[in-house]
Design an enzyme around this catalytic site. Sequence first.
Site, PDB file in Angstrom:
ATOM      1  CG  ASP A  28      -6.889  -3.377  -0.027  1.00  0.00           C
ATOM      2  OD1 ASP A  28      -6.107  -2.616  -0.614  1.00  0.00           O
ATOM      3  OD2 ASP A  28      -6.770  -3.693   1.169  1.00  0.00           O
ATOM      4  CG  ASP A  48      -2.180  -0.747   1.071  1.00  0.00           C
ATOM      5  OD1 ASP A  48      -2.772  -1.158   2.084  1.00  0.00           O
ATOM      6  OD2 ASP A  48      -2.584  -0.930  -0.081  1.00  0.00           O
TER       7      ASP A  48
HETATM    8  C1  DX5 Z   1      -7.226   0.282   3.321  1.00  0.00           C
HETATM    9  C2  DX5 Z   1      -6.373  -0.631   4.231  1.00  0.00           C
HETATM   10  C3  DX5 Z   1      -6.228  -2.036   3.686  1.00  0.00           C
HETATM   11  C4  DX5 Z   1      -5.407  -2.925   4.584  1.00  0.00           C
HETATM   12  C5  DX5 Z   1      -6.046  -3.101   5.875  1.00  0.00           C
HETATM   13  O1  DX5 Z   1      -6.422   0.903   2.371  1.00  0.00           O
HETATM   14  O2  DX5 Z   1      -5.064  -0.101   4.376  1.00  0.00           O
HETATM   15  O3  DX5 Z   1      -5.521  -1.950   2.476  1.00  0.00           O
HETATM   16  O4  DX5 Z   1      -5.243  -4.131   3.919  1.00  0.00           O
HETATM   17  O5  DX5 Z   1      -6.649  -4.341   6.025  1.00  0.00           O
HETATM   18  P1  DX5 Z   1      -7.643  -4.518   7.278  1.00  0.00           P
HETATM   19  O6  DX5 Z   1      -8.882  -3.802   6.880  1.00  0.00           O
HETATM   20  O7  DX5 Z   1      -7.807  -6.005   7.410  1.00  0.00           O
HETATM   21  O8  DX5 Z   1      -6.975  -3.903   8.488  1.00  0.00           O
HETATM   22 ZN    ZN Z   2      -4.298  -1.869  -0.703  1.00  0.00          ZN
END
Ligand code: DX5
Ligand code: ZN
Length: 233
Positions: A178, A38
């Site tokens: 995501d 990310d």
């Molecule tokens: C949104 C978040 C997701 C990340 C978090 O951009 O940064 O990309 O994968 O995953 P969760 O929601 O499981 O914490």
């Molecule tokens: Zn992502």
Amino acid sequence: MAKLAVKICASLACADWLHLEQELRALEKAGVDYLHIDVMDGTFVPNFALSLDLMRLVHKATSLPLDVHLMIVQPERYLEAFAQAGAEIITVHQEASLHLQRTLSHIHSLGVKAGVALNPATPLHMLDYVLEDLDLLLIMTVNPGFAGQQLIPNMLKKIADARQLLTSHGLDTDIQVDGNVSFANAPAMVRAGATSLVGGTSSIFSKETNILEGVQRLRRLAEKALPAKGEKE
Ligand code: DX5
Ligand code: ZN
């Protein structure tokens, strides 16, 4: 018919950065298919995440393929940089791309797979004329920028609509999801048509398990939810 296999992508922004090398070894052992990188610029999303330098370091430290999610404005400025840093997939946001078709062609010209991400409110039909150019369609299941959010329920219908739209164009393009891809949510996401799961704090890096168990559990749940071969989705 969608490919009958689900890819498990670990959201590296959710890893324990103070012990990143150990986390990478655990992810390798767990057999994740991709590291999801990310990248955030504080403008397209009100947050910052992984940097290009960290990505270069990670690419040197592991052979796991890198799936780069650019949550930045004007992503076309940095395609070469992320390609040279080792991206196997570069996903840009439709909302941040003035000339999306040109950007997708540019990513392909660099020998990299091209993905497009849609924020929750963005209609699928923004992609009507570039569906054939996509190697990946990323449906954001939370508003991008922060880990630990809750799935936006309407996104399950959006995943199903996306799968129907792709199928109606004779495409079996991967649909990636995501955000809050939890053990509870993953089966419904896969049943709706997702074939690539980004596991963050809700699954792979959740406090209730370790990485190996988290990846294995997510994969097991996803594969169990897949339509049987030949079964109509
Ligand atoms: C949104 C978040 C997701 C990340 C978090 O951009 O940064 O990309 O994968 O995953 P969760 O929601 O499981 O914490
Ligand atoms: Zn992502």
